[in-house]
Scaffold this active site. Structure first.
Site, PDB file in Angstrom:
ATOM      1  N   CYS A  92       0.823  -1.205   0.000  1.00  0.00           N
ATOM      2  CA  CYS A  92       0.000   0.000   0.000  1.00  0.00           C
ATOM      3  C   CYS A  92       0.862   1.261   0.000  1.00  0.00           C
ATOM      4  CB  CYS A  92      -0.990  -0.072   1.154  1.00  0.00           C
ATOM      5  SG  CYS A  92      -2.491   0.831   0.794  1.00  0.00           S
ATOM      6  N   HIS A 187      -3.286  -5.379   1.512  1.00  0.00           N
ATOM      7  CA  HIS A 187      -2.675  -5.696   2.816  1.00  0.00           C
ATOM      8  C   HIS A 187      -2.765  -7.193   3.123  1.00  0.00           C
ATOM      9  CE1 HIS A 187      -2.185  -1.556   4.369  1.00  0.00           C
ATOM     10  NE2 HIS A 187      -3.172  -1.300   3.538  1.00  0.00           N
ATOM     11  N   GLU A 189      -1.368  -8.759   5.390  1.00  0.00           N
ATOM     12  CA  GLU A 189      -1.282  -8.985   6.843  1.00  0.00           C
ATOM     13  C   GLU A 189      -2.656  -8.909   7.525  1.00  0.00           C
ATOM     14  OE1 GLU A 189      -0.616  -6.236   5.306  1.00  0.00           O
ATOM     15  OE2 GLU A 189      -1.036  -4.475   6.551  1.00  0.00           O
TER      16      GLU A 189
HETATM   17  N1  GLN Z   1      -3.048   5.794  -0.305  1.00  0.00           N
HETATM   18  C1  GLN Z   1      -2.276   5.898   0.921  1.00  0.00           C
HETATM   19  C2  GLN Z   1      -1.029   6.747   0.684  1.00  0.00           C
HETATM   20  O1  GLN Z   1      -0.722   7.132  -0.394  1.00  0.00           O
HETATM   21  C3  GLN Z   1      -1.857   4.533   1.428  1.00  0.00           C
HETATM   22  C4  GLN Z   1      -2.988   3.818   2.119  1.00  0.00           C
HETATM   23  C5  GLN Z   1      -2.546   2.590   2.873  1.00  0.00           C
HETATM   24  O2  GLN Z   1      -1.352   2.334   3.070  1.00  0.00           O
HETATM   25  N2  GLN Z   1      -3.497   1.839   3.362  1.00  0.00           N
HETATM   26  O3  GLN Z   1      -0.334   7.042   1.602  1.00  0.00           O
END
Ligand code: GLN
Length: 205
Positions: A92, A187, A189
């Protein structure tokens, strides 16, 4: 409709996600404290990366994580680890940090990027927090679909030829690998499925 199995595209169960993140956050922060013994005062580096066989960039807020990493002197250590061939996983926000190039949102905040993958990312490719969702995702590395939790997720919008695409969703690349480095939009996890963790740990052997 594409070839993915949709399980559920409603809002993510924030209670469960929140609890899992707190649990994992607590584990990670105690590990982090244990490992901070190697701080190098002269270089300003944190010494955090040196004893680890792999590196994991978790989700969260890439602007904040990037700024903290820069302040703590972790950037050069991660780049060094990547050059040494240590496996690095970014999930992410971690995907955003690994990219060579971001979208206009990234440019606007001027957030620092590690630039370790030859990809361009879109920070909030699927919308805002309330548009978070879960799907059963087809991944090239697994026979069975993978329960993937997307929370205000980014995606790869452009990738060089040396980047292996592991999964796509809604015409976006959501999992990719370049040598020892992996980026996931979701994610792994947050579910009980440990297949991805095993796959990643096997890269360290
Ligand atoms: N879109 C978020 C960012 O750019 C990340 C979201 C996440 O890690 N769940 O920081």
């Amino acid at each position: 409709m594409n070839d993915h199995d949709y399980e559920d595209r409603r809002n993510c169960d924030t209670g469960r996600c929140g609890r899992a993140r707190r649990r994992i956050g607590a584990d990670l922060s105690s590990e982090t404290r244990d490992r901070r013994g190697g701080e190098d005062k002269a270089s300003g580096n944190s010494g955090l990366m040196r004893p680890t066989p792999l590196s994991y960039r978790p989700g969260g807020e890439s602007t904040t994580i990037g700024r903290l990493m820069e302040r703590e002197g972790i950037f050069p250590e991660i780049k060094e680890a990547a050059e040494e061939g240590k496996p690095i996983l970014g999930t992410c926000a971690g995907m955003v940090l690994l990219a060579k190039e971001g979208d206009e949102e990234v440019a606007k905040t001027g957030q620092p990027l590690l630039g370790l993958m030859d990809v361009k990312v879109k920070r909030n490719a699927f919308g805002r927090q309330r548009e978070s969702f879960e799907v059963l995702l087809k991944m090239s590395i697994f026979e069975e679909t993978f329960h993937a939790v997307f929370i205000r997720a980014p995606a790869i919008t452009q990738a060089a030829e040396n980047v292996e695409i592991l999964a796509t969703f809604d015409e976006h690349v959501v999992a990719a690998k370049q040598g020892n480095i992996i980026a996931l939009s979701f994610h792994p996890e947050l579910t009980e499925d440990r297949r991805f963790h095993h796959y990643f740990i096997d890269l360290c052997k």
